[in-house]
Design a protein around this motif. Structure first.
Motif, PDB file in Angstrom:
ATOM      1  N   SER A  42       1.120  -1.380  -0.106  1.00 17.57           N
ATOM      2  CA  SER A  42      -0.159   0.365   0.066  1.00 17.57           C
ATOM      3  C   SER A  42       0.785   1.630  -0.316  1.00 17.57           C
ATOM      4  O   SER A  42       1.680   1.357   0.867  1.00 17.57           O
ATOM      5  CB  SER A  42      -1.192   0.057   1.355  1.00 17.57           C
ATOM      6  N   SER A  47      -1.538   3.399  -7.967  1.00 14.83           N
ATOM      7  CA  SER A  47      -2.375   3.527  -8.462  1.00 14.83           C
ATOM      8  C   SER A  47      -2.072   5.358  -9.538  1.00 14.83           C
ATOM      9  O   SER A  47      -2.364   5.449  -9.988  1.00 14.83           O
ATOM     10  CB  SER A  47      -3.493   4.738  -7.577  1.00 14.83           C
ATOM     11  N   ARG A  51      -3.243   5.657 -12.763  1.00 19.09           N
ATOM     12  CA  ARG A  51      -3.175   7.597 -13.332  1.00 19.09           C
ATOM     13  C   ARG A  51      -2.761   7.777 -14.491  1.00 19.09           C
ATOM     14  O   ARG A  51      -2.847   8.162 -15.416  1.00 19.09           O
ATOM     15  CB  ARG A  51      -3.805   8.091 -12.227  1.00 19.09           C
ATOM     16  N   GLN A  83     -11.634   0.368  -7.982  1.00 21.60           N
ATOM     17  CA  GLN A  83     -11.913  -0.535  -6.940  1.00 21.60           C
ATOM     18  C   GLN A  83     -13.569   0.229  -5.988  1.00 21.60           C
ATOM     19  O   GLN A  83     -14.369  -0.681  -5.641  1.00 21.60           O
ATOM     20  CB  GLN A  83     -10.908   0.183  -5.429  1.00 21.60           C
TER      21      GLN A  83
HETATM   22  P1  ADP Z   1      -5.307   3.521  -2.635  1.00 17.80           P
HETATM   23  O1  ADP Z   1      -4.268   2.901  -1.988  1.00 17.80           O
HETATM   24  O2  ADP Z   1      -6.465   2.857  -3.151  1.00 17.80           O
HETATM   25  O3  ADP Z   1      -4.247   4.145  -3.615  1.00 17.80           O
HETATM   26  P2  ADP Z   1      -5.339   5.959  -1.296  1.00 17.80           P
HETATM   27  O4  ADP Z   1      -6.279   5.563   0.116  1.00 17.80           O
HETATM   28  O5  ADP Z   1      -3.665   5.869  -1.284  1.00 17.80           O
HETATM   29  O6  ADP Z   1      -5.464   4.780  -2.396  1.00 17.80           O
HETATM   30  O7  ADP Z   1      -5.414   6.879  -1.867  1.00 17.80           O
HETATM   31  C1  ADP Z   1      -7.254   7.541  -1.154  1.00 17.80           C
HETATM   32  C2  ADP Z   1      -7.552   8.496  -2.288  1.00 17.80           C
HETATM   33  O8  ADP Z   1      -6.514  10.172  -1.713  1.00 17.80           O
HETATM   34  C3  ADP Z   1      -6.845   8.909  -3.334  1.00 17.80           C
HETATM   35  O9  ADP Z   1      -7.878   9.568  -4.231  1.00 17.80           O
HETATM   36  C4  ADP Z   1      -6.185   9.194  -3.804  1.00 17.80           C
HETATM   37  O10 ADP Z   1      -5.073  10.407  -4.697  1.00 17.80           O
HETATM   38  C5  ADP Z   1      -5.160  10.447  -2.299  1.00 17.80           C
HETATM   39  N1  ADP Z   1      -4.340  10.602  -1.651  1.00 17.80           N
HETATM   40  C6  ADP Z   1      -3.724   9.565  -1.233  1.00 17.80           C
HETATM   41  N2  ADP Z   1      -2.804  10.342  -0.219  1.00 17.80           N
HETATM   42  C7  ADP Z   1      -2.796  11.838  -0.310  1.00 17.80           C
HETATM   43  C8  ADP Z   1      -1.712  12.490   0.538  1.00 17.80           C
HETATM   44  N3  ADP Z   1      -0.502  12.142   1.162  1.00 17.80           N
HETATM   45  N4  ADP Z   1      -2.229  13.798   0.240  1.00 17.80           N
HETATM   46  C9  ADP Z   1      -3.452  14.345  -0.554  1.00 17.80           C
HETATM   47  N5  ADP Z   1      -3.946  12.884  -1.336  1.00 17.80           N
HETATM   48  C10 ADP Z   1      -3.611  11.691  -1.519  1.00 17.80           C
END
Ligand code: ADP
Ligand code: ADP
Length: 228
Positions: A42, A47, A51, A83
């Motif tokens: 993770s 992702s 993208r 997802q």
């Molecule tokens: P995944 O692990 O399924 O990719 P995340 O939990 O990492 O999902 O991210 C969920 C959402 O939050 C995504 O749209 C991602 O772009 C956003 N996101 C994740 N980390 C950050 C961050 N540090 N700052 C801003 N947005 C974030």
């Protein structure tokens, strides 16, 4: 032949002190007809990588080529399954209208849209539910609808971002089998991202293993099962 060519791909969120490099200098290719999984912990940038490949966000370095053409913007011969099926379907449209939706931007007549939506719904095991609304279906069925919608435009490449992470174990097995059937019967090229190494080995004929962020490819495995 080569379907997808990712070269030196880098993506940085933000600038200056807030800059965060989520993907750094990734290079790999995916052959046409392959079902490839990208697996990694993770937060390693999976992702973000998808993208960039899908053109939803621009790479800040390197390039992505889809059957030889540089990707800029969202290419129309590529489709993505996310997802979160509950947020990716339009709740005010019937299942059939959801599936037809991508064809509205193509020169496809209304009658052909209907026919193709019905065909693809049947191929994902959802014949007869076209008139229902997404909220009337189970989570697993909603994700089947998302897969049908992705397939309706006959994409050269299907990207799937943790597509089975929000469904129960039995449904996951069914959707995994569906994904393999799509690859086999439609000859689709599929790139699927997951944090679940078990799932990747079960599903894929190619597994790229990423390390923690910003990820490097630490293994590139070919899963060569004996014929059934
Ligand atoms: P995944 O692990 O399924 O990719 P995340 O939990 O990492 O999902 O991210 C969920 C959402 O939050 C995504 O749209 C991602 O772009 C956003 N996101 C994740 N980390 C950050 C961050 N540090 N700052 C801003 N947005 C974030
Ligand atoms: P994965 O899909 O492997 O969980 P992501 O691509 O979602 O990884 O995230 C990779 C890294 O980039 C994580 O550290 C995450 O917090 C960060 N990130 C993701 N989306 C954003 C965003 N929109 N803005 C800033 N950082 C982000």
């Amino acid at each position: 032949s080569t379907m997808l060519e990712v070269s030196g791909l880098t993506h940085q969120y933000g600038r200056g002190e807030r800059a965060h490099v989520a993907v750094r200098d990734l290079t790999f290719t995916i052959e046409a007809g392959q079902l490839a999984c990208i697996v990694g912990p993770s937060g390693c940038g999976k992702s973000t990588l998808l993208r960039c490949i899908s053109g939803l966000i621009p790479a800040t370095g390197g390039s992505v080529r889809l059957h030889g053409d540089e990707v800029s913007g969202v290419p129309d011969d590529l489709a993505v399954v996310f997802q979160d099926y509950s947020r990716s379907l339009f709740p005010w449209l019937t299942v059939a209208k959801n599936v037809e939706f991508p064809l509205r931007w193509q020169q496809v007549s209304k009658a052909d849209r209907r026919r193709r939506a019905a065909e693809v719904l049947e191929s994902v095991g959802l014949a007869g539910v076209g008139k229902k609304y997404p909220w009337q279906l189970s989570g697993g069925m909603q994700q089947r609808v998302s897969i049908a919608r992705a397939l309706v435009s006959r994409p050269a490449l299907l990207l799937m971002d943790e597509p089975f992470a929000s469904v129960d174990a039995q449904t996951r097995g069914e959707l995994e089998d569906l994904t393999r059937r799509v690859q086999r019967d439609l000859g689709s090229t599929i790139l699927l991202v997951t944090h679940d190494i078990d799932e990747s080995v079960y599903l894929a004929d190619r597994v790229l293993v990423l390390s923690k962020s910003p990820a490097a490819i630490v293994a590139d495995l070919t899963i060569d099962l004996p014929a059934e």
